[in-house]
Design a protein around this motif. Structure first.
Motif, PDB file in Angstrom:
ATOM      1  N   ALA A  69      -9.556  75.753 127.197  1.00  0.00           N
ATOM      2  CA  ALA A  69      -8.303  76.509 127.036  1.00  0.00           C
ATOM      3  C   ALA A  69      -8.236  77.684 128.012  1.00  0.00           C
ATOM      4  O   ALA A  69      -7.157  78.019 128.514  1.00  0.00           O
ATOM      5  N   TRP A  72      -7.311  76.172 131.426  1.00  0.00           N
ATOM      6  CA  TRP A  72      -5.908  75.779 131.484  1.00  0.00           C
ATOM      7  C   TRP A  72      -5.001  77.003 131.534  1.00  0.00           C
ATOM      8  O   TRP A  72      -3.990  77.012 132.253  1.00  0.00           O
ATOM      9  N   SER A  73      -5.351  78.031 130.797  1.00  0.00           N
ATOM     10  CA  SER A  73      -4.549  79.255 130.800  1.00  0.00           C
ATOM     11  C   SER A  73      -4.588  79.939 132.167  1.00  0.00           C
ATOM     12  O   SER A  73      -3.553  80.378 132.689  1.00  0.00           O
ATOM     13  N   TYR A  76      -2.570  77.889 134.585  1.00  0.00           N
ATOM     14  CA  TYR A  76      -1.135  78.094 134.385  1.00  0.00           C
ATOM     15  C   TYR A  76      -0.712  79.448 134.962  1.00  0.00           C
ATOM     16  O   TYR A  76       0.361  79.566 135.558  1.00  0.00           O
ATOM     17  N   ALA A 126       5.156  79.579 128.623  1.00  0.00           N
ATOM     18  CA  ALA A 126       3.697  79.433 128.583  1.00  0.00           C
ATOM     19  C   ALA A 126       3.152  79.088 127.200  1.00  0.00           C
ATOM     20  O   ALA A 126       2.333  78.171 127.079  1.00  0.00           O
ATOM     21  N   VAL A 130       1.030  75.546 127.272  1.00  0.00           N
ATOM     22  CA  VAL A 130      -0.431  75.637 127.214  1.00  0.00           C
ATOM     23  C   VAL A 130      -0.823  76.018 125.793  1.00  0.00           C
ATOM     24  O   VAL A 130      -0.538  77.115 125.337  1.00  0.00           O
ATOM     25  N   GLN A 131      -1.483  75.083 125.116  1.00  0.00           N
ATOM     26  CA  GLN A 131      -1.916  75.375 123.742  1.00  0.00           C
ATOM     27  C   GLN A 131      -3.364  74.972 123.566  1.00  0.00           C
ATOM     28  O   GLN A 131      -3.714  73.848 123.930  1.00  0.00           O
ATOM     29  N   LEU A 133      -3.130  79.031 124.085  1.00  0.00           N
ATOM     30  CA  LEU A 133      -2.954  79.873 125.261  1.00  0.00           C
ATOM     31  C   LEU A 133      -3.800  81.132 125.139  1.00  0.00           C
ATOM     32  O   LEU A 133      -3.820  81.783 124.107  1.00  0.00           O
ATOM     33  N   SER A 134      -4.479  81.466 126.221  1.00  0.00           N
ATOM     34  CA  SER A 134      -5.212  82.737 126.317  1.00  0.00           C
ATOM     35  C   SER A 134      -4.463  83.616 127.311  1.00  0.00           C
ATOM     36  O   SER A 134      -4.528  83.393 128.526  1.00  0.00           O
ATOM     37  N   TRP A 135      -3.735  84.600 126.777  1.00  0.00           N
ATOM     38  CA  TRP A 135      -2.969  85.490 127.653  1.00  0.00           C
ATOM     39  C   TRP A 135      -3.860  86.232 128.649  1.00  0.00           C
ATOM     40  O   TRP A 135      -3.476  86.368 129.821  1.00  0.00           O
ATOM     41  N   LEU A 138      -4.597  83.820 131.429  1.00  0.00           N
ATOM     42  CA  LEU A 138      -3.385  83.579 132.194  1.00  0.00           C
ATOM     43  C   LEU A 138      -3.121  84.749 133.135  1.00  0.00           C
ATOM     44  O   LEU A 138      -2.830  84.557 134.316  1.00  0.00           O
TER      45      LEU A 138
END
Length: 158
Positions: A69, A72-73, A76, A126, A130-131, A133-135, A138
């Protein structure tokens, strides 16, 4: 009645006059030498570098945390910079954008608006895309890819 001076005369001073007299147009050879000494940076080179940096940031995130995750974050976040940047590069390198100085200025403003709108839309989407999601991840991917512009300026100076 006193005659009012033109606006440019009000602001004109001796330094401006001296600067105008000292300006000499470059010859073809001098202009070519200047271009070779300080070449422009291709926007596509910047976009390609941002893609590479985004992939590295995502890989480092996964390696450090062991969580996909995070990768992916971060990826993104990099895409939030790369996709609008690629759209702007495409728009600004088109024939239409280089027709005249006025067209170039309007084109730049239009593509900059598109770039901002796409970035904001991607950030708003976002959490749905993206799930989980890590802000923070990102934002790290986003900020690091934005900073690639400075690397491009450093390349230009070499």
């Amino acid at each position: 009645m006193s005659e009012r001076p033109y606006r440019s005369e009000v602001w004109a001073d001796e330094d401006d006059e001296a600067a105008r007299r000292d300006v000499k147009p470059l010859t073809r050879e001098q202009a070519q030498a200047l271009r070779e000494k300080d070449p422009p940076v291709s926007p596509w080179r910047v976009v390609a570098t941002q893609i590479a940096v985004g992939l590295v940031v995502a890989a480092v995130g996964v390696l450090l945390t062991g969580e996909a995750a995070i990768g992916w974050s971060a990826l993104y976040g990099a895409a939030v910079v790369v996709v609008p940047g690629a759209l702007m590069a495409r728009g600004m390198t088109s024939r239409l954008s280089s027709m005249s100085p006025g067209t170039s200025a309007v084109s730049f403003m239009l593509w900059e608006f598109v770039k901002i709108a796409v970035s904001v839309a991607m950030l708003a989407l976002a959490p749905r895309i993206v799930q989980p999601l890590s802000w923070p991840a990102l934002l790290v991917g986003l900020v690091v890819c934005i900073k690639v512009y400075w690397v491009a300026l450093a390349w230009r100076r070499r």
